[in-house]
Design a protein around this motif. Structure first.
Motif, PDB file in Angstrom:
ATOM      1  N   ARG A 213       7.602 -21.060 -71.128  1.00  0.00           N
ATOM      2  CA  ARG A 213       7.569 -20.366 -72.418  1.00  0.00           C
ATOM      3  C   ARG A 213       8.620 -19.271 -72.509  1.00  0.00           C
ATOM      4  NH1 ARG A 213       0.993 -20.543 -72.607  1.00  0.00           N
ATOM      5  NH2 ARG A 213       1.301 -19.975 -70.443  1.00  0.00           N
ATOM      6  N   SER A 218      12.274 -23.944 -75.901  1.00  0.00           N
ATOM      7  CA  SER A 218      13.119 -24.064 -77.097  1.00  0.00           C
ATOM      8  C   SER A 218      13.693 -25.469 -77.256  1.00  0.00           C
ATOM      9  CB  SER A 218      14.263 -23.046 -77.058  1.00  0.00           C
ATOM     10  OG  SER A 218      15.108 -23.282 -75.941  1.00  0.00           O
ATOM     11  N   GLY A 221      10.528 -30.868 -78.611  1.00  0.00           N
ATOM     12  CA  GLY A 221      10.568 -31.390 -79.974  1.00  0.00           C
ATOM     13  C   GLY A 221      10.292 -32.868 -79.999  1.00  0.00           C
ATOM     14  N   GLN A 239       1.059 -25.292 -77.589  1.00  0.00           N
ATOM     15  CA  GLN A 239       2.360 -24.741 -77.986  1.00  0.00           C
ATOM     16  C   GLN A 239       3.445 -25.817 -77.982  1.00  0.00           C
ATOM     17  OE1 GLN A 239       1.814 -21.293 -75.155  1.00  0.00           O
ATOM     18  NE2 GLN A 239       2.988 -20.262 -76.737  1.00  0.00           N
ATOM     19  N   THR A 243       5.572 -28.015 -81.490  1.00  0.00           N
ATOM     20  CA  THR A 243       7.003 -28.254 -81.712  1.00  0.00           C
ATOM     21  C   THR A 243       7.281 -29.689 -82.146  1.00  0.00           C
ATOM     22  OG1 THR A 243       7.543 -29.040 -79.471  1.00  0.00           O
ATOM     23  CG2 THR A 243       7.478 -26.646 -79.807  1.00  0.00           C
TER      24      THR A 243
END
Length: 290
Positions: A213, A218, A221, A239, A243
Motif C-alpha cells: 500500500r 498504484s 487495475g 483495496q 482498483t
C-alpha cells in the motif's frame, strides 16, 4: 509433450517427502547458533525464507544474503551456502573467503562446492534438467523447515491439491502480477515473481504485503493480479479489488502456492510460444571468468 520443467514441478510432493525423511543430523544449524545463509537468484530467495523461519522458531539470529553481497568481516557459528549447480562463482568465492564453518546444499556431487565447503548435503534426487529451478529450491526448503521441527504433511497435501487442480484461465491471461508475502513468505513471493520472469518473460513484481500500500498498489487495475502467498493483511483484498484488479489468496501453505505460480509460469510460456526449459538469456549456472 510434457516439458522437463512440468515434470519437475509435478514431482515436488514426493521430493519433499524424501527430504523430510532424511534430514541430516549434524550438518545443519543447531538452536542458539548465529547463522548466515547465502545464495544467488532462487537460492537467495530460499535463504530469505529459511532465515525468517529459523528466527521465528526462536533458534537463533539468522541472516540471508545474496552471495555477492555477503559480508566477510562478520563471524558466524555456521554459514549455509545454497547452490543447485555447485559451480556458481559468487557462492564459491564467498566460501573461499569466509572464516566461518560452512555447510553447502547442492544437487551435484561432482562440482567444486564439494571441497569448497566444510560439510555438504547432496540432494541429487531433486536435481533438474531445466534451467528454471523449481523442485530443487522447494526440496531444500522442505528439508530446512523439517530441521526446525515443522510438520510438512499439510504443505505436501496442499501441493498435491494444487497439482491436481485446473489453472484459473484468468491467471494465465493476466497482464501483470504483484506477488506478496509476509515473514518467511516474502522470499517465496520474490521467487514466484522470478519464475514468471524466467519462464514466460512476464511483468512481475514482489513486495512484503504491508509495503504494497506504500506505493506499489498504484499499478493495480483491470487485468492485473495481486497474488498473496500466505495470509493477507486485513483490508488489502478490498483495496485491490476497488482498483478493478484481481486479488488471489488461497489459504494454502505458501510453498504449495509457489507450486501454483510455477505452473502458471509454464502455462504462460507455452501460450507465448516460449520454451520454459530453455529461458532466454539464462544458463543453469552463472560462472564468471576470473
Amino acid at each position: 509433450m510434457t516439458t522437463h520443467t512440468e515434470a519437475e514441478i509435478a514431482s515436488q510432493p514426493e521430493c519433499w517427502r524424501r527430504a523430510v525423511a532424511d534430514v541430516p543430523a549434524d550438518a545443519l544449524p543447531v538452536p542458539g547458533e548465529r547463522v548466515a545463509v547465502v545464495g544467488c537468484g532462487t537460492s537467495w530467495f530460499i535463504a530469505m525464507a529459511y532465515a525468517a523461519l529459523r528466527e521465528r522458531a526462536g533458534q537463533g539470529e539468522t541472516d540471508a544474503f545474496a552471495a555477492s553481497e555477503a559480508p566477510t568481516g562478520r563471524r558466524y557459528d555456521r554459514v549455509i551456502a545454497l547452490s543447485r549447480s555447485g559451480t556458481t562463482t559468487e557462492v564459491l568465492e564467498f566460501l573461499n573467503r569466509t572464516g566461518s564453518p560452512t555447510t553447502a546444499i547442492t544437487a551435484d556431487p561432482d562440482t567444486p562446492i564439494m571441497t569448497a565447503a566444510g560439510q555438504v548435503i547432496v540432494l541429487d534426487y531433486a536435481d533438474e534438467r531445466s534451467v528454471v529451478q523449481t523442485r530443487f529450491a522447494t526440496t531444500q526448503l522442505a528439508m530446512l523447515r523439517a530441521s526446525l521441527g515443522e510438520d510438512l504433511g499439510p504443505a505436501i497435501a496442499d501441493a498435491e491439491h494444487v497439482l491436481a487442480s485446473p489453472l484459473d484461465p484468468a491467471l494465465v491471461a493476466a497482464e501483470q502480477f504483484s506477488f506478496l508475502g509476509a515473514g518467511w513468505s516474502v522470499g517465496l513471493a520474490q521467487e514466484a515473481a522470478l519464475k514468471m520472469r524466467e519462464a514466460s518473460r512476464s511483468w512481475t513484481e514482489a513486495y512484503p504485503a504491508m509495503e504494497y500500500r506504500h506505493g506499489p498498489i498504484s499499478i493495480a487495475g483491470p487485468g492485473r493480479v495481486t497474488w498473496m502467498l500466505g495470509k493477507a493483511p486485513d483490508g488489502l483484498r478490498e483495496q485491490v479489488e476497488a482498483t478493478g484488479g484481481a486479488f488471489h489468496e488461497s489459504g494454502l501453505d505458501p510453498m504449495a502456492e509457489l507450486v501454483r505460480a510455477q505452473r502458471v509460469a509454464v502455462a504462460r510460456a507455452t501460450a507465448r510460444g516460449l520454451d520454459p526449459d530453455e529461458p532466454l538469456h539464462l544458463t543453469r549456472s552463472v560462472i564468471l571468468s576470473s
